[in-house]
Design a protein around this motif. Structure first.
Motif, PDB file in Angstrom:
ATOM      1  N   PHE A 754       0.837  -1.190   0.000  1.00 55.11           N
ATOM      2  CA  PHE A 754       0.000   0.000   0.000  1.00 55.11           C
ATOM      3  C   PHE A 754       0.876   1.246   0.000  1.00 55.11           C
ATOM      4  O   PHE A 754       2.024   1.211   0.440  1.00 55.11           O
ATOM      5  N   SER A 786      -9.152  -1.051   1.201  1.00 61.00           N
ATOM      6  CA  SER A 786      -8.703   0.285   1.598  1.00 61.00           C
ATOM      7  C   SER A 786      -9.664   1.313   1.043  1.00 61.00           C
ATOM      8  O   SER A 786     -10.227   1.138  -0.055  1.00 61.00           O
ATOM      9  N   ASN A 816      -8.471   8.028   5.771  1.00 54.51           N
ATOM     10  CA  ASN A 816      -7.877   6.894   5.073  1.00 54.51           C
ATOM     11  C   ASN A 816      -8.022   5.658   5.964  1.00 54.51           C
ATOM     12  O   ASN A 816      -7.724   5.722   7.163  1.00 54.51           O
ATOM     13  N   LEU A 818      -7.580   1.203   6.199  1.00 54.50           N
ATOM     14  CA  LEU A 818      -7.069  -0.049   5.637  1.00 54.50           C
ATOM     15  C   LEU A 818      -7.408  -1.183   6.580  1.00 54.50           C
ATOM     16  O   LEU A 818      -7.198  -1.070   7.802  1.00 54.50           O
TER      17      LEU A 818
END
Length: 872
Positions: A754, A786, A816, A818
């Protein structure tokens, strides 16, 4: 060639002789208060010619003998019609315009009642689409003059600017005359037939005609006061109605509900009953640069109003450079073809004010089809705003279906005639519709003077001043591009930009030479050998790229073959920029970049299946080997653990070291853009960024054959989209999900990695990357998801201050996230706040990270402004 120049000379002599004996009208235009009216509009009805006064309020129009009606106009003043008889000589006609007297309608605005400006604007907005469809085609001639002036510059540039002979009073000027053609709905053709320039450079690029329409919802990515959404962005105030040229014109003040970028303020004048633009004077700010737009319209045909003058003023300061500029375009010789379907008069009823009449009209057509409504339109009956919008939407949809390429938003051509630079100053003195000011004449004289000085310097000292062509020894270091044949170029890439540092190679240098050839059928061929030398390893490596592109735009194909021995990051998306890594390693003792070496042969094929679907295929055979640190050199020795080994650390695998092995891999990608729009410029078609969501399906296969030691299958689905949410702001979203169907035999570079970051700088795409995630900690060979959400506010905290908002600064908030088999159930999350467009190009972010729902870290990041490409 001699015949061509002789012909040009004869033509110029002919025009000079004819025009030298022509008469006309000239003089000065003032207001009744004594003010000089710069750039007042002057329109000659008999020949459909528009021009303006210059900055000193002087005008001069050359006319053949005859009788003419000349209209003088200026915003805020009454138009004046003068009838003149022109003979062989010029007539001195100085004009004084009276201040516009507003004849307020007999309307009493009571408390709680709506300002009458709103019903006027509702009608104008309802009819805006009608105006965009009203003309099938027109041709015209346009005179364009652009002037610019650098007012100030940063103090540290003083020496260099003085050496270059900088004069803050100097005006840079370009003039051109073009023939333009418009074909509904989106074809614009422009041919520059004459360019006037002085100085040594006789290849000055002319200005293009700016024909953005305020009848469209957006103008230069700013919301038009005639947009269907205008009432969410603006307040309108009725300033009165006046009669001009036999028409009733209402003056409307445009006030942004929230001042800042991308909204106008000023005045727009609307012709009653026609609900068309009569003139406008509006201002807008873009990233702290101020623009002012003035336009004047004339009825070039019955019921058809088109602009005859455009004036744009710009003033701003960017990175310490203060500048100002003006753009003037006068349009003449209109020849129009009216859309026969809309060659009619329409009485628009505002149902919010004229409720009884609107109710009757709505009842009449309550159960009627669109075609019957159109019959009512053509009969000249009254219609409500809703009915008009309905029929125009249906009309546009019908025509859109008939278009061969409905996804083409604009199709423009811009050509310069081969003889455009041949006309001399005497020719231009006769045809120029707007006389030059003294400052503009001085600008031309300065250009000539500087050109003569440069010419003498070249003749007197060729070693120092001659513009040399061909290869020179310094090109080996600084690079250069050479044209070796038609559409064939050779480029030496400067090794200065290819020099980097890492703990494996020490200082390393990439040196490349590229050759490109474009063929007449738009196919292309490229060759690029690259040599790399690592000083700490004392190793020479390199690669060779061979590319070929062919096919039309909508079924384009590109083939690239690459082979050699080269360095790769474990994550092929290269999360850490090599320049950033050089800085972090030498100055801060942080060697985040992890690399390995491979001998490889790679084949890539990209195919444009149609305008919305692309496919790419990549196959690679590689011998991959591990590399180790060879140097611990750095500029500063910081207390701590020192450099880490050249082996990524990951929670999913205890050891990322590996034995040399062979790997055969294949990857196929399908990229689908369901709503993508295109524009064409000079025959070249290009997609409009962010006009559609991007959906990508990828499949990667590790193939266990030909002694390959990998065997895995991975599938991934991506979704990315950016869109506006009304006046509030802009949203960007990126979603990615994938899984490994088979992970029987893999090495760490085959895992899913990532886009992480551990430096103060963010160089990857702000939407789709993490700010504080370790580069390899959460890499996985199982399922993963993600998500990235970025919301840019138009007004939030500091942007509530109008001064900050007008400087172009924007605030943003982002999330963000994940989650995969390596993270816990809550996964890894980042929350951040950013300030965009600092000094127009940078962004500053404060980020907090959480792991398993618990606070982990805080950091500050610097990057290039989000959505920087969407500013203009």
């Amino acid at each position: 060639m001699k015949c061509k120049h002789l012909l040009v000379l004869l033509v110029l002599c002919f025009f000079s002789t004819v025009l030298a004996h022509a008469g006309g009208v000239r003089g000065v235009v003032k207001g009744d208060d004594g003010e000089l009216l710069s750039f007042a509009t002057i329109y000659v009805k008999e020949i459909g010619t528009g021009t303006t006064t210059n900055a000193e309020a002087y005008y001069e129009i050359q006319l053949a003998p005859g009788n003419y009606q000349i209209i003088f106009q200026y915003v805020g003043y009454e138009s004046l019609l003068k009838e003149v008889q022109v003979n062989e000589d010029f007539i001195e006609l100085n004009v004084v315009l009276r201040t516009q007297v507003m004849l307020l309608k007999d309307i009493e605005i009571l408390a709680g009642k709506e300002d009458p400006a709103y019903t006027i604007m509702r009608k104008a907005i309802a009819k805006s689409k009608f105006h965009t469809q009203q003309v099938d085609r027109y041709t015209a001639r346009v005179y364009i003059k652009g002037t610019g002036q650098l007012i100030d510059y940063p103090f540290f540039m003083k020496g260099a600017m003085e050496k270059e002979g900088f004069d803050p009073d100097r005006v840079f000027i370009t003039e051109s005359v073009s023939d333009i053609e418009y074909v509904r709905p989106n074809i614009y053709n422009e041919k520059v037939i004459s360019i006037y320039t002085q100085g040594d450079d006789n290849n000055t690029d002319p200005n293009a005609y700016v024909n953005g329409s305020f009848y469209e919802p957006e103008v230069a990515k700013s919301v038009s006061p005639l947009s269907p959404k205008a009432f969410s962005y603006y307040r309108f105030v009725y300033d009165g109605t006046y009669r001009d040229q036999g028409f009733e014109v209402s003056k409307i003040k445009v006030i942004p509900r929230s001042r800042g970028d991308n909204v106008f303020e000023g005045y727009i004048n609307i012709v009653e009953d026609y609900w068309s633009i009569y003139s406008l004077d509006l201002k807008v700010t873009k990233l702290g640069v101020n623009f002012r737009i003035e336009q004047t319209y004339e009825p070039v045909e019955k019921n058809v109003w088109l602009p005859v003058t455009h004036k744009f003023y710009v003033k701003g300061k960017v990175l310490g450079f203060e500048f100002m500029g003006n753009y003037l375009a006068t349009v003449s010789d209109y020849k129009i073809e009216i859309n026969p379907d809309l060659d009619l008069e329409i009485a628009v009823i505002d149902e919010k004010v004229e409720e009884d009449l609107a109710g009757k009209l709505e009842q009449q057509v309550k159960n009627e089809e669109t075609s019957e409504i159109q019959e009512m339109l053509t009969s000249g009956k009254e219609v409500t705003r809703k009915q008009l919008r309905k029929i125009m939407r249906a009309y546009e949809k019908m025509e859109l279906k008939q278009q061969k390429e409905p996804d083409i938003i604009s199709n423009r051509t811009f050509k310069v005639d081969t003889l455009a630079y041949e006309q001399d100053s005497s020719f231009w003195a006769n045809i120029r519709p707007v006389p030059l000011t003294q400052a503009e004449k001085k600008g031309y004289a300065t250009a000539d003077s500087l050109a003569n000085i440069e010419k003498l310097e070249r003749e007197g000292d060729t070693l120092k001043t001659t513009k040399r062509k061909g290869f020179h020894i310094q090109d080996i270091v600084i690079g250069n591009t050479y044209k070796i044949a038609d559409k064939t170029h050779l480029r030496i890439h400067t090794p200065l930009l290819g020099t980097n540092y890492n703990t494996v190679e020490g200082f390393n240098v990439d040196y490349a030479i590229s050759f490109t050839k474009t063929f007449d059928n738009k196919n292309w061929l490229s060759l690029k050998p690259t040599v790399r030398y690592a000083f700490a390893r004392e190793k020479l490596s390199g690669k060779f790229d061979l590319g070929y592109g062919f096919g039309d735009f909508d079924n384009r194909s590109d083939i690239v073959l690459t082979f050699g021995r080269y360095i790769n990051q474990f994550n092929n998306d290269e999360p850490i920029n090599r320049y950033v890594n050089t800085f972090m390693t030498l100055f801060l003792e942080r060697n985040y970049m992890k690399i390995y070496e491979k001998d490889f042969l790679e084949f890539s094929y990209k195919k444009k299946i149609n305008s919305k679907l692309n496919m790419s295929l990549n196959m690679q055979m590689a011998e991959r080997r591990e590399l180790f640190n060879n140097t611990d050199y750095r500029f500063f020795d910081i207390e701590g653990d020192g450099f880490t080994a050249n082996a990524p650390l990951s929670l999913s695998i205890p050891m990322t070291t590996f034995q040399e092995h062979r790997a055969l891999t294949a990857e196929v990608n399908f990229v689908y853009k369901p709503w993508v729009k295109y524009k064409i410029y000079n025959g070249k078609k290009s997609a409009i960024d962010k006009s559609s969501p991007i959906i990508q399906l990828s499949y990667i296969k590790g193939i266990s054959t030909f002694d390959s030691e990998v065997d895995y299958d991975m599938v991934e689905l991506d979704f990315k989209y950016g869109f506006n949410i009304g006046i509030r702001g802009h949203v960007d979203v990126m979603l990615r999900a994938g899984t490994f169907l088979n992970n029987d035999k893999m090495y760490f570079m085959d895992y899913k990695h990532f886009l992480g970051n551990r430096t103060p700088f963010v160089t990857t795409d702000p939407v789709g990357s993490f700010r504080m995630l370790d580069y390899y900690t959460f890499s996985t060979n199982e399922e993963y998801f993600s998500g990235n959400l970025h919301y840019q506010f138009r007004k939030f905290l500091i942007t509530r201050m109008p001064l900050v908002r007008l400087s172009g600064v924007r605030e943003s908030f982002f999330v963000n996230h994940l989650i995969n088999n390596v993270t816990t159930s809550s996964g890894y999350t980042e929350l951040g706040y950013g300030i965009n467009y600092i000094l127009r190009v940078f962004r500053l972010e404060a980020v907090t990270s959480f792991y398993d729902g618990k606070y982990q870290d805080f950091g500050v990041r610097i990057g290039i402004a989000t959505n920087f490409d969407d500013i203009f």
